[in-house]
Design an enzyme around this catalytic site. Structure first.
Site, PDB file in Angstrom:
ATOM      1  N   LYS A 181       0.828  -1.211   0.000  1.00 44.08           N
ATOM      2  CA  LYS A 181       0.000   0.000   0.000  1.00 44.08           C
ATOM      3  C   LYS A 181       0.865   1.266   0.000  1.00 44.08           C
ATOM      4  O   LYS A 181       2.053   1.213   0.297  1.00 44.08           O
ATOM      5  CB  LYS A 181      -0.920  -0.026   1.225  1.00 44.08           C
ATOM      6  CG  LYS A 181      -1.938  -1.166   1.192  1.00 44.08           C
ATOM      7  CD  LYS A 181      -2.905  -1.015   0.043  1.00 44.08           C
ATOM      8  CE  LYS A 181      -4.114  -1.913   0.128  1.00 44.08           C
ATOM      9  NZ  LYS A 181      -3.866  -3.334  -0.092  1.00 44.08           N
TER      10      LYS A 181
HETATM   11  C1  LIG Z   1      -9.818  -2.113  -1.264  1.00 46.80           C
HETATM   12  C2  LIG Z   1      -9.243  -2.886  -0.115  1.00 46.80           C
HETATM   13  N1  LIG Z   1      -9.913  -2.918   1.041  1.00 46.80           N
HETATM   14  C3  LIG Z   1      -9.433  -3.562   2.129  1.00 46.80           C
HETATM   15  C4  LIG Z   1      -8.228  -4.219   2.083  1.00 46.80           C
HETATM   16  C5  LIG Z   1      -7.761  -4.970   3.302  1.00 46.80           C
HETATM   17  O1  LIG Z   1      -6.628  -4.436   3.886  1.00 46.80           O
HETATM   18  P1  LIG Z   1      -5.635  -5.357   4.768  1.00 46.80           P
HETATM   19  O2  LIG Z   1      -4.909  -6.272   3.836  1.00 46.80           O
HETATM   20  O3  LIG Z   1      -4.748  -4.382   5.449  1.00 46.80           O
HETATM   21  O4  LIG Z   1      -6.489  -6.103   5.739  1.00 46.80           O
HETATM   22  C6  LIG Z   1      -7.476  -4.199   0.906  1.00 46.80           C
HETATM   23  C7  LIG Z   1      -6.174  -4.898   0.883  1.00 46.80           C
HETATM   24  O5  LIG Z   1      -5.656  -5.377  -0.021  1.00 46.80           O
HETATM   25  C8  LIG Z   1      -7.994  -3.525  -0.227  1.00 46.80           C
HETATM   26  O6  LIG Z   1      -7.334  -3.478  -1.390  1.00 46.80           O
END
Ligand SMILES: Cc1ncc(COP(=O)(O)O)c(C=O)c1O
Length: 383
Positions: A181
């Site tokens: 990210k």
């Molecule tokens: C649009 C979106 N929402 C939520 C998430 C979830 O984040 P995390 O991997 O930190 O739990 C991601 C992760 O790839 C994502 O791309």
């Protein structure tokens, strides 16, 4: 030339912050986490920032804070990662999938109202690739219909809507600090909100539902006594993650500039080619440039998008697809009966899109190699 889809941008700043934390003797949630929260609030103008273990945990706790119940409904765009909708299922509530704008990948704000029923509690717009959704339209519908707006800002920060930073727009905003990210801490997440009650509830829920200062119960000066207020989760951030987060936050703008430069180079190269089209950008928004998504016209080529990905892979270029829409996955299709015919925008988008390498540290030479390779594959396979 080998160009991976993503490379983290870790410098001596991150190494120094992490070493400092490890040597401090305080490894898990503590002073660095709270410093990260304060700096994050300063950056986003959000009155409260609560750090958690992932973007998924952030979304889950945001839904706990609004008191989501079994049988409730939450509107989620189909063009997202499963985490956005999966958290709704944790409550035995229904993720109601919404179609998207096929030129930006963002939720189609004009389609939200007809999905609202008396059981709808919230909408979770996803700022696709880092470009904010049409927040005025979404907030107007949500306020009129008395539902909450919880933003999935996993692809931000830094992103701005009409000059306002994402993080201080909707009722709650959920960020991810996953390794790929724009602000990468390996894993991690943040909920921002102006609602003090929600922030306090999330602070308690992230650490087993125990009273607020429980994190320091093993330190000198901390109290051994604590009370469990409700069944919570082990969703706290660690100070090692926060150390990475702090140094990434401090160079967020310069990292964004580096990605923007690559995005501009791609856009200039592909504009005016009729078989390859960059996504549209709205002039009142500033994207984090987390993803660079190109649309490949399937009717203009004798290979499909998967064929493009293979050809680019053979040339040493890593690419990806964001996302396989949720309505196409067996879980969502079988559990809720979704049908591709109800998502024409997402279907059109999904068939065409390919995400190109874009990260700080990627050179002009590497960017040009990606551009030339794509143009070459396109012209070799033009019908
Ligand atoms: C649009 C979106 N929402 C939520 C998430 C979830 O984040 P995390 O991997 O930190 O739990 C991601 C992760 O790839 C994502 O791309």
């Amino acid at each position: 030339m080998q160009i991976p889809f993503h490379k983290p941008y870790i410098t001596d700043d991150e190494v120094g912050q992490v070493l400092d934390t490890v040597r401090s003797g305080w490894l898990t949630m503590g002073p660095k986490t709270f410093l990260f929260e304060r700096e994050f609030s300063r950056y986003t103008n959000a009155p409260h920032s609560v750090a958690v273990s992932s973007g998924t945990a952030a979304l889950h706790l945001a839904l706990r804070a609004i008191g989501l119940r079994p049988g409730d409904e939450v509107i989620v765009p189909t063009m997202t990662f499963t985490a956005t909708a999966e958290v709704v299922c944790y409550f035995d509530a229904l993720p109601v999938l919404a179609d998207i704008e096929s030129d930006t990948g963002n939720i189609d704000a004009s389609g939200i109202e007809r999905l609202i029923t008396p059981r709808t509690r919230a909408v979770i717009p996803v700022h696709y690739g880092g470009q904010p959704c049409d927040m005025d339209a979404i907030l107007e519908t949500a306020r009129r219909k008395s539902i909450y707006v919880i933003e999935d800002a996993a692809h931000c920060p830094p992103a701005f809507y009409k000059g306002r930073p994402v993080g201080a727009i909707g009722d709650m905003t959920c960020f991810s600090f996953y390794a790929t990210k724009p602000l990468a801490a390996g894993e991690g997440g943040m909920v921002t909100t102006a609602n003090e009650e929600w922030a306090e509830r999330i602070r308690i829920l992230r650490l087993h539902g125990i009273s607020r200062d429980a994190w320091k119960r093993y330190s000198t000066g901390g109290s051994w006594y604590y009370e469990v207020e409700e069944a919570g989760y082990k969703y706290n951030m660690t100070d090692i993650q926060a150390a990475l987060g702090i140094s990434q936050l401090r160079k967020l703008d310069s990292m964004r500039e580096m990605r923007k430069r690559i995005a501009d180079r791609y856009t200039e190269a592909f504009s005016g080619t009729d078989a390859l089209t960059p996504l549209d950008t709205r002039p009142d928004r500033s994207s984090s440039c987390h993803l660079y998504v190109l649309r490949i016209d399937p009717d203009a080529h004798d290979i499909d998008r998967a064929g493009f990905i293979e050809e680019l892979g053979r040339r040493g270029i890593g690419t990806s697809v964001h996302f396989i829409p949720l309505h196409r996955h067996p879980f969502y299709r079988n559990s809720f009966g979704y049908d591709a015919a109800d998502f024409p925008g997402a279907e059109r988008f999904y068939e065409r899109v390919i995400s190109l390498p874009i990260y700080p540290g990627m050179t002009d030479e590497e960017t040009d190699y990606v551009i030339e390779s794509i143009k070459d594959v396109s012209s070799k396979h033009r019908k």
